[in-house]
Design an enzyme around this catalytic site. Structure first.
Site, PDB file in Angstrom:
ATOM      1  CE1 TYR A  54      -3.541  -2.496  -0.322  1.00  0.00           C
ATOM      2  CE2 TYR A  54      -2.632  -3.501   1.791  1.00  0.00           C
ATOM      3  CZ  TYR A  54      -3.557  -3.520   0.917  1.00  0.00           C
ATOM      4  OH  TYR A  54      -4.297  -4.676   0.524  1.00  0.00           O
ATOM      5  NE  ARG A  71       1.122  -5.907  10.326  1.00  0.00           N
ATOM      6  CZ  ARG A  71       0.276  -6.998  10.174  1.00  0.00           C
ATOM      7  NH1 ARG A  71      -0.642  -7.087   9.241  1.00  0.00           N
ATOM      8  NH2 ARG A  71       0.535  -7.806  11.400  1.00  0.00           N
ATOM      9  NE  ARG A  78      -4.071 -16.341   8.177  1.00  0.00           N
ATOM     10  CZ  ARG A  78      -3.252 -16.882   7.215  1.00  0.00           C
ATOM     11  NH1 ARG A  78      -3.628 -17.375   6.269  1.00  0.00           N
ATOM     12  NH2 ARG A  78      -1.912 -16.824   7.590  1.00  0.00           N
TER      13      ARG A  78
HETATM   14  C1  LIG Z   1      -9.344 -11.240   6.820  1.00  0.00           C
HETATM   15  C2  LIG Z   1      -8.028 -10.724   6.643  1.00  0.00           C
HETATM   16  C3  LIG Z   1      -7.987  -9.221   6.737  1.00  0.00           C
HETATM   17  C4  LIG Z   1      -6.584  -8.837   6.808  1.00  0.00           C
HETATM   18  N1  LIG Z   1      -6.414  -7.249   6.803  1.00  0.00           N
HETATM   19  C5  LIG Z   1      -5.327  -6.734   7.075  1.00  0.00           C
HETATM   20  C6  LIG Z   1      -5.242  -5.278   7.489  1.00  0.00           C
HETATM   21  O1  LIG Z   1      -6.282  -4.744   7.523  1.00  0.00           O
HETATM   22  N2  LIG Z   1      -4.043  -4.545   7.774  1.00  0.00           N
HETATM   23  C7  LIG Z   1      -2.980  -5.628   7.843  1.00  0.00           C
HETATM   24  O2  LIG Z   1      -1.850  -5.073   7.855  1.00  0.00           O
HETATM   25  N3  LIG Z   1      -3.089  -6.760   7.692  1.00  0.00           N
HETATM   26  C8  LIG Z   1      -4.189  -7.365   7.431  1.00  0.00           C
HETATM   27  N4  LIG Z   1      -4.189  -8.918   7.238  1.00  0.00           N
HETATM   28  C9  LIG Z   1      -3.042  -9.662   7.503  1.00  0.00           C
HETATM   29  C10 LIG Z   1      -2.911  -9.830   8.956  1.00  0.00           C
HETATM   30  O3  LIG Z   1      -2.778  -8.841  10.090  1.00  0.00           O
HETATM   31  C11 LIG Z   1      -1.777 -10.887   9.276  1.00  0.00           C
HETATM   32  O4  LIG Z   1      -0.689 -10.288   9.079  1.00  0.00           O
HETATM   33  C12 LIG Z   1      -1.771 -12.256   8.495  1.00  0.00           C
HETATM   34  O5  LIG Z   1      -3.102 -12.589   8.620  1.00  0.00           O
HETATM   35  C13 LIG Z   1      -0.787 -13.370   9.062  1.00  0.00           C
HETATM   36  O6  LIG Z   1      -1.169 -13.589  10.448  1.00  0.00           O
HETATM   37  P1  LIG Z   1      -2.200 -14.671  10.971  1.00  0.00           P
HETATM   38  O7  LIG Z   1      -1.298 -16.070  10.313  1.00  0.00           O
HETATM   39  O8  LIG Z   1      -2.277 -15.091  12.320  1.00  0.00           O
HETATM   40  O9  LIG Z   1      -3.455 -14.707   9.986  1.00  0.00           O
HETATM   41  C14 LIG Z   1      -5.448  -9.445   7.018  1.00  0.00           C
HETATM   42  C15 LIG Z   1      -5.547 -10.839   7.250  1.00  0.00           C
HETATM   43  C16 LIG Z   1      -7.015 -11.546   6.938  1.00  0.00           C
HETATM   44  C17 LIG Z   1      -6.814 -12.891   7.065  1.00  0.00           C
END
Ligand SMILES: Cc1cc2nc3c(=O)[nH]c(=O)nc-3n(C[C@H](O)[C@H](O)[C@H](O)COP(=O)(O)O)c2cc1C
Length: 378
Positions: A196, A245, A342
């Site tokens: 972004y 981030r 997740r």
């Molecule tokens: C549904 C969804 C929406 C996400 N939206 C964002 C977001 O708004 N900003 C961001 O930096 N990362 C976003 N991510 C990435 C998560 O913050 C995270 O870095 C990524 O899911 C890996 O972590 P996890 O394995 O615990 O899910 C999103 C991930 C998911 C699954």
């Protein structure tokens, strides 16, 4: 025993994952943080009932902190029509309901301030995430970016920002932070990841400007992220933590490597950033594309390296799903906080379950009083 001795011996009997973490004047009661997750159901940037339910769940779950999803500082900075925004005063009221939920249980809540840049104007993920120019041209809007380079083949070419627009966008972050403070947020995270706008200024893949805001040397590509951080730091209270981030690596040839991110982290630290949240990828596609297939804890080495080399606290993220795994990351000093996405959707009571698995001396105490009361009596 004095009360301060009692408190410190109680703290040291806690598993590392459950030891409080202070950052400026905010104390995270434990190290488990709900990562930002877009919900794609906002109405012209306004949070929906869904957001209240989504955050309501986590606010009752004994987490150490949480972040509201990428929230656009300008209307054209939204990724999709369903993204949250903070570009109008009318966005504040609903956001303050979310912060109220967390505050009722002593949990610090942050907001991720974002601008989607050349990845804006996309269809919802459930509708294919294509550029709106293909999916629904009448609802598409113009993209802006450091350089007129499309995100990937088939995506619209963004317009290179003028210097005036760069300054106006930095100001939009500041105005948004003022609204975030009014909404009651305890800390702010700059979304500098996933391709972004802020990330796209730092990456040589997307920033090939020939003025002081880009290209080579790297100091030019650091300028926008650092200026956003400096502007926010001088606009928010000294008591308030500022997070950033990163996409720690682009994962493609010629892109950002971890050594570059360490240099960025040092510059951000000087600009008043308190913690770096280490994600990766997304410069030419959905985040994570072109990287190795994710494995448990696959991004933790980046949090570890930034913490070591830039001497700044970090948050690790990415397939952290098990209590033991999360606890070991903190115990080994690889990161100061762990962010979870997740797994939290799957198991919103992760913190309580982890407390039991890690032999926390009083697992029920991580939950709000009324749950604690009943669960103790089971
Ligand atoms: C549904 C969804 C929406 C996400 N939206 C964002 C977001 O708004 N900003 C961001 O930096 N990362 C976003 N991510 C990435 C998560 O913050 C995270 O870095 C990524 O899911 C890996 O972590 P996890 O394995 O615990 O899910 C999103 C991930 C998911 C699954």
């Amino acid at each position: 025993m004095s009360s301060s001795h009692r408190e410190s011996s109680q703290r040291s009997s806690l598993p590392p994952l459950f030891r409080p973490f202070p950052l400026r004047d905010v104390t995270f009661p434990n190290r488990i943080v709900v990562t930002p997750m877009c919900q794609y159901c906002a109405d012209d940037g306004h949070a929906a009932d869904w957001h209240l339910a989504h955050h309501g769940r986590f606010s009752l779950a004994g987490v150490g902190g949480a972040l509201v999803e990428a929230t656009a500082v300008t209307r054209e900075g939204r990724i999709t029509h369903g993204c949250l925004g903070i570009y109008r005063d009318s966005h504040v009221e609903r956001l303050s309901q979310i912060t109220g939920f967390y505050h009722a249980h002593g949990i610090p809540i942050g907001i991720q301030l974002a601008h989607a840049g050349r990845k804006a104007s996309a269809a919802l993920p459930f509708e294919g995430a294509a550029p709106l120019t293909q999916h629904d041209p009448s609802s598409a809007w113009e993209l802006i970016a450091p350089s007129a380079i499309p995100m990937t083949e088939g995506w619209p070419t963004p317009r290179a920002m003028t210097v005036g627009e760069i300054h106006r966008t930095i100001n939009a972050f500041v105005t948004a932070a003022g609204r975030a403070i009014r909404a009651g947020f305890d800390f702010i995270e700059i979304h500098g990841a996933h391709g972004y706008l802020v990330n796209s200024f730092f990456s040589p893949i997307s920033n090939q400007r020939d003025d002081e805001w880009g290209g080579s040397p790297m100091e030019n590509r650091l300028r926008f992220p650092v200026r956003v951080a400096e502007a926010l730091r001088s606009a928010i209270p000294a008591s308030m933590p500022l997070l950033y981030r990163t996409s720690s690596v682009d994962g493609i040839e010629g892109g950002i490597e971890i050594e570059d991110t360490v240099i960025l982290a040092r510059a951000l630290k000087s600009a008043g950033v308190d913690l770096v949240d280490c994600s990766s990828g997304g410069i030419i596609g959905p985040s994570g594309r072109a990287l190795a297939k994710p494995a448990p804890g696959y991004l933790v080495p980046y949090a570890e390296e930034v913490r070591r080399a830039a001497e700044i606290p970090t948050m690790a993220v990415g397939l952290i799903t098990e209590a033991k795994q999360a606890n070991e990351i903190i115990a080994a000093g690889r990161a100061d906080l762990v962010a979870m996405g997740r797994q939290m959707m799957d198991e919103s009571n992760f913190a309580y379950h982890a407390a039991k698995k890690l032999s926390h001396p009083d697992p029920c105490s991580v939950l709000p009083d009324s749950y604690e009361f009943w669960l103790r009596r089971r």
